[in-house]
Design an enzyme around this catalytic site. Structure first.
Site, PDB file in Angstrom:
ATOM      1  NE  ARG A  16      57.952  69.969  43.133  1.00  0.00           N
ATOM      2  CZ  ARG A  16      58.285  71.002  42.439  1.00  0.00           C
ATOM      3  NH1 ARG A  16      59.654  71.231  42.726  1.00  0.00           N
ATOM      4  NH2 ARG A  16      57.742  71.373  41.595  1.00  0.00           N
TER       5      ARG A  16
ATOM      6  CG  ASP B 263      63.066  70.168  32.753  1.00  0.00           C
ATOM      7  OD1 ASP B 263      63.598  71.107  33.132  1.00  0.00           O
ATOM      8  OD2 ASP B 263      62.350  69.282  33.053  1.00  0.00           O
TER       9      ASP B 263
HETATM   10  N1   CP Z   1      59.273  74.488  37.525  1.00  0.00           N
HETATM   11  C1   CP Z   1      59.141  74.316  38.809  1.00  0.00           C
HETATM   12  O1   CP Z   1      58.215  73.403  39.044  1.00  0.00           O
HETATM   13  O2   CP Z   1      59.764  74.965  39.757  1.00  0.00           O
HETATM   14  P1   CP Z   1      60.135  74.446  41.338  1.00  0.00           P
HETATM   15  O3   CP Z   1      60.876  73.178  41.098  1.00  0.00           O
HETATM   16  O4   CP Z   1      61.150  75.616  41.558  1.00  0.00           O
HETATM   17  O5   CP Z   1      58.747  74.408  41.771  1.00  0.00           O
END
Ligand code: CP
Length: 305
Positions: free
Chosen positions: A101, A219
């Site tokens: 990420r 979102d």
């Molecule tokens: N939706 C999502 O990716 O949640 P997190 O940011 O908590 O991982």
């Protein structure tokens, strides 16, 4: 090498295989694959915060008999400038797959280029494919099929919207992306879309595009990294709030999705997110089931699902 980097890099057959495997895993409560990943390990590399992605991947690995290790930028050498390329090469000596990420999508591509194990996109500034696989699973689970379900995205044309557009193209889903003119999905994605034949994706600045929708998606209006102009974003996006009046324009059987975390009172009201049309907690649960299927696919084990 089976990387899971973006939905536009995989065909509908592969995405469908992953979706169906996740639905099967959920029905069978994971028992069918309890030792599928025994001896395998996954590095979870985070340069941004996470709750769902982090724990759903850890739970998925644990339930499949494998292990996971979390590497946060703040407590590792990544945060002190070690390159993604060197990190990729080192982690590949320790683990069997890497999830990243991060902010810049180029970093994900670097990770995939220099790793010798599968790399999974756990969110970049461009896209969030694992999330949209969970969303698709939630829609299929609820309606029985993705076919002919009209999807309307309301709000910022962000990374989640981009992955939804890619999914809509792959599966031929009718989708309208309703955003302010200043917050449309990136031009490079619009250019890519223009070269896709036969898709049913359209764009509108009018939040009234929600009329007749089967799936309404919102979102956060201030994604990680957008904090500098938060006030202006909130003002611009105010007409796109998913509230009770908005949902009343959608189909009577419409459902509401949100990847979470939600900013209640901004992009969605309590009445909608906690209401009977909301599937947000099924959607969050499905992150774990879909991660299992993605991992199995990356390890070349899905054909046995
Ligand atoms: N939706 C999502 O990716 O949640 P997190 O940011 O908590 O991982």
């Amino acid at each position: 090498m089976r990387h899971f980097l973006d939905l536009d890099l995989l065909n509908a057959e592969t995405l469908g295989l992953i979706l169906n495997a996740a639905l099967k895993e959920k029905r069978e409560r994971g028992f069918s694959k309890a030792s599928a990943l025994a001896g395998k390990s996954l590095a979870l590399v985070f340069e941004k915060n996470s709750t769902r992605t982090r724990i759903s991947f850890q739970a998925a690995m644990q339930q499949l008999g494998g292990q996971s290790f979390v590497l946060d930028a703040g407590t590792s050498q990544l945060g002190r400038g070690e390159t993604i390329a060197d990190t990729a090469r080192v982690l590949s000596r320790y683990v069997d797959a890497i999830m990243l990420r991060t902010d810049e999508h180029d970093k994900l591509e670097d990770m995939a280029r220099f790793a010798s194990v599968p790399v999974i996109n756990g969110l970049t500034d461009k896209s969030h494919p694992c999330q949209i696989m969970a969303d698709l699973m939630t829609v299929q689970e609820h309606f029985g099929s993705l076919k002919d379900r009209r999807v309307v995205w309301l709000g910022d044309g962000n990374n989640v919207a981009v992955s939804w557009v890619q999914a809509a193209v792959a599966f031929g889903i009718p989708m309208t992306v309703s955003t302010p003119a200043s917050m449309q999905i990136p031009q490079e994605v619009q250019d890519w879309l223009a070269n896709q034949g036969g898709h049913q994706v359209s764009f509108s600045e009018d939040p009234g595009a929600v009329a007749g929708a089967d799936v309404v998606i919102a979102d956060t209006w201030v994604s990680m990294g957008d904090e500098a102009d938060a006030e202006q974003r909130l003002a611009t996006l105010a007409p796109y709030q998913v509230n009770e009046a908005c949902m009343s324009k959608a189909s009577a059987s419409a459902v509401f999705l949100h990847c979470l975390p939600a900013h209640r009172g901004e992009e969605v009201t309590d009445g909608v997110i906690d209401g009977p049309q909301s599937l947000v907690f099924d959607e969050a649960e499905n992150r774990m089931h879909i991660q299992k299927a993605i991992l199995l696919w990356c390890f070349g084990l899905l054909d046995e699902a």
